[in-house]
Design an enzyme around this catalytic site. Sequence first.
Site, PDB file in Angstrom:
ATOM      1  N   TRP A  14      34.056  23.243  21.249  1.00  0.00           N
ATOM      2  CA  TRP A  14      33.806  21.812  21.384  1.00  0.00           C
ATOM      3  C   TRP A  14      34.919  20.983  20.763  1.00  0.00           C
ATOM      4  O   TRP A  14      35.367  19.987  21.336  1.00  0.00           O
ATOM      5  CB  TRP A  14      32.452  21.475  20.788  1.00  0.00           C
ATOM      6  CG  TRP A  14      31.961  20.065  20.933  1.00  0.00           C
ATOM      7  CD1 TRP A  14      31.281  19.354  19.997  1.00  0.00           C
ATOM      8  CD2 TRP A  14      32.062  19.194  22.076  1.00  0.00           C
ATOM      9  NE1 TRP A  14      30.952  18.102  20.476  1.00  0.00           N
ATOM     10  CE2 TRP A  14      31.430  17.973  21.757  1.00  0.00           C
ATOM     11  CE3 TRP A  14      32.645  19.340  23.344  1.00  0.00           C
ATOM     12  CZ2 TRP A  14      31.354  16.897  22.633  1.00  0.00           C
ATOM     13  CZ3 TRP A  14      32.575  18.265  24.232  1.00  0.00           C
ATOM     14  CH2 TRP A  14      31.944  17.074  23.875  1.00  0.00           C
ATOM     15  N   LYS A 111      26.115  19.344  15.939  1.00  0.00           N
ATOM     16  CA  LYS A 111      24.683  19.090  16.113  1.00  0.00           C
ATOM     17  C   LYS A 111      23.883  20.095  15.292  1.00  0.00           C
ATOM     18  O   LYS A 111      23.746  21.253  15.677  1.00  0.00           O
ATOM     19  CB  LYS A 111      24.318  19.181  17.592  1.00  0.00           C
ATOM     20  CG  LYS A 111      25.065  18.167  18.456  1.00  0.00           C
ATOM     21  CD  LYS A 111      24.914  18.453  19.929  1.00  0.00           C
ATOM     22  CE  LYS A 111      25.712  17.455  20.768  1.00  0.00           C
ATOM     23  NZ  LYS A 111      25.647  17.765  22.211  1.00  0.00           N
ATOM     24  N   GLY A 142      25.155  14.052  23.000  1.00  0.00           N
ATOM     25  CA  GLY A 142      24.931  14.048  24.435  1.00  0.00           C
ATOM     26  C   GLY A 142      25.196  15.390  25.089  1.00  0.00           C
ATOM     27  O   GLY A 142      25.706  16.324  24.460  1.00  0.00           O
ATOM     28  N   SER A 144      27.005  18.065  26.740  1.00  0.00           N
ATOM     29  CA  SER A 144      28.466  18.237  26.869  1.00  0.00           C
ATOM     30  C   SER A 144      28.904  19.649  26.504  1.00  0.00           C
ATOM     31  O   SER A 144      29.391  19.877  25.398  1.00  0.00           O
ATOM     32  CB  SER A 144      29.172  17.229  25.961  1.00  0.00           C
ATOM     33  OG  SER A 144      28.588  17.238  24.656  1.00  0.00           O
ATOM     34  N   LYS A 197      17.260  20.057  20.111  1.00  0.00           N
ATOM     35  CA  LYS A 197      17.293  20.611  21.464  1.00  0.00           C
ATOM     36  C   LYS A 197      17.760  22.063  21.431  1.00  0.00           C
ATOM     37  O   LYS A 197      17.413  22.859  22.311  1.00  0.00           O
ATOM     38  CB  LYS A 197      18.170  19.767  22.385  1.00  0.00           C
ATOM     39  CG  LYS A 197      19.579  19.457  21.867  1.00  0.00           C
ATOM     40  CD  LYS A 197      20.597  20.514  22.149  1.00  0.00           C
ATOM     41  CE  LYS A 197      21.945  20.128  21.571  1.00  0.00           C
ATOM     42  NZ  LYS A 197      23.012  21.091  21.854  1.00  0.00           N
ATOM     43  N   ASP A 250      20.666  15.999  26.682  1.00  0.00           N
ATOM     44  CA  ASP A 250      21.191  17.125  25.909  1.00  0.00           C
ATOM     45  C   ASP A 250      20.255  18.326  25.987  1.00  0.00           C
ATOM     46  O   ASP A 250      20.685  19.479  26.062  1.00  0.00           O
ATOM     47  CB  ASP A 250      21.392  16.704  24.454  1.00  0.00           C
ATOM     48  CG  ASP A 250      22.520  17.460  23.778  1.00  0.00           C
ATOM     49  OD1 ASP A 250      23.083  18.360  24.399  1.00  0.00           O
ATOM     50  OD2 ASP A 250      22.830  17.123  22.620  1.00  0.00           O
ATOM     51  N   ARG A 261      24.999  28.823  23.599  1.00  0.00           N
ATOM     52  CA  ARG A 261      24.776  29.999  22.748  1.00  0.00           C
ATOM     53  C   ARG A 261      23.303  30.140  22.406  1.00  0.00           C
ATOM     54  O   ARG A 261      22.776  31.253  22.299  1.00  0.00           O
ATOM     55  CB  ARG A 261      25.567  29.861  21.455  1.00  0.00           C
ATOM     56  CG  ARG A 261      27.061  29.794  21.645  1.00  0.00           C
ATOM     57  CD  ARG A 261      27.755  29.297  20.390  1.00  0.00           C
ATOM     58  NE  ARG A 261      28.795  28.346  20.731  1.00  0.00           N
ATOM     59  CZ  ARG A 261      29.394  27.556  19.859  1.00  0.00           C
ATOM     60  NH1 ARG A 261      29.037  27.595  18.596  1.00  0.00           N
ATOM     61  NH2 ARG A 261      30.334  26.735  20.251  1.00  0.00           N
ATOM     62  N   ASN A 262      22.621  29.005  22.220  1.00  0.00           N
ATOM     63  CA  ASN A 262      21.201  29.044  21.877  1.00  0.00           C
ATOM     64  C   ASN A 262      20.377  29.613  23.034  1.00  0.00           C
ATOM     65  O   ASN A 262      19.477  30.426  22.828  1.00  0.00           O
ATOM     66  CB  ASN A 262      20.733  27.639  21.511  1.00  0.00           C
ATOM     67  CG  ASN A 262      21.500  27.092  20.323  1.00  0.00           C
ATOM     68  OD1 ASN A 262      21.245  27.453  19.185  1.00  0.00           O
ATOM     69  ND2 ASN A 262      22.480  26.233  20.585  1.00  0.00           N
ATOM     70  N   VAL A 285      28.864  30.450  16.094  1.00  0.00           N
ATOM     71  CA  VAL A 285      27.669  30.028  15.370  1.00  0.00           C
ATOM     72  C   VAL A 285      26.565  29.623  16.344  1.00  0.00           C
ATOM     73  O   VAL A 285      26.806  28.880  17.305  1.00  0.00           O
ATOM     74  CB  VAL A 285      27.996  28.845  14.434  1.00  0.00           C
ATOM     75  CG1 VAL A 285      26.728  28.309  13.779  1.00  0.00           C
ATOM     76  CG2 VAL A 285      28.998  29.279  13.378  1.00  0.00           C
TER      77      VAL A 285
END
Length: 339
Positions: A14, A111, A142, A144, A197, A250, A261-262, A285
């Site tokens: 990011w 985030k 947002g 992204s 989220k 988001d 990744r989540n 991460v």
Amino acid sequence: MSNEIIAVLGAGSWGTALANVAAENGHDVRLWSHRASQVAEINETHRNTKYLGDNPLNEGVVGVADMQAAVQDADIVLSVVPTKATREVAKQLVAALKNLDQSITLMAATKGLEPGTYKRVSEMLAEEVPAKYLRGLGVISGPSHAEGVITHDPTLVTAVSTDLAVAEKVQHALSNQVFRVYTNTDMIGSEIGGALKNVIAIGAGALESLGYDANAKAALFTRGLAEISRLGQAFGANPITFMGLSGVGDLFATATSVHSRNYRAGVQLGEGKKLADIIEHMGMVIEGISTTKVAHELAQKKHVEMPITSAIYRVLYENQDVKEAIQTLMGRPVSQEGK
């Protein structure tokens, strides 16, 4: 658009994507990393292969390993390091600003929530960076995914600050034909939406791997967003924020994409893999794992009902079987929507 000096702290996916947007807009961009090998790759090959594969970076992105060199004369500094590294990097930033005797507009683009303190990233930065070094403080939030931004998939984000002029400054610096920036003044809602989220995205990945279809996913997204909104409002967030880019936008992007990744961690949980193995092999991460624990504890402290978050917490931290967690959720007493 005037040329500005923009420093980006953190050369993950990011951070690199944001640096590339700024460079494409003609700004002087320094991308800071503590890894000398990564800085060398960015400057010599204009790539960051670990995080963004073979996608080329704009030649205006300059890798820098020295914090002071990165932020010298910077108009805007973007903090894009993992939540757990935010305070450590902020201390390095303060040392550099002290030596340079300058102030900056500081925007967090991470985030997450801090375990133990339950602080939002902007709150962590406000505690670590004295006000005399700040011309403004805010966040970028947002839907992204970096992988989409680097390939110019049309992307909408929000620059958020309680000082609208700060948000507008960042809006003008980063907006272009493929990266559109809106403004907002609700820091609380934007950060809570952006952090939580990730929790729901873990659940979405698990549903996917278990073969559940649109009905189950819609239920998860809708009720998950209701939980996020309830917790946010308990802290004073504007409920409208959760209907926008930092909320439903988001959530949709993170809970439906293999770039998340989540989401990928949730898929692997649904496949029966152990959490420790998932973390070890992800290579980046997974913010939602620690955020789940923070959100679960915050819900208890604030007496906010968050059954989906609690179910994901039990799967992650108490080794509950995913299917059992789903059955428990579906077996809860029926209630009125909106409660």
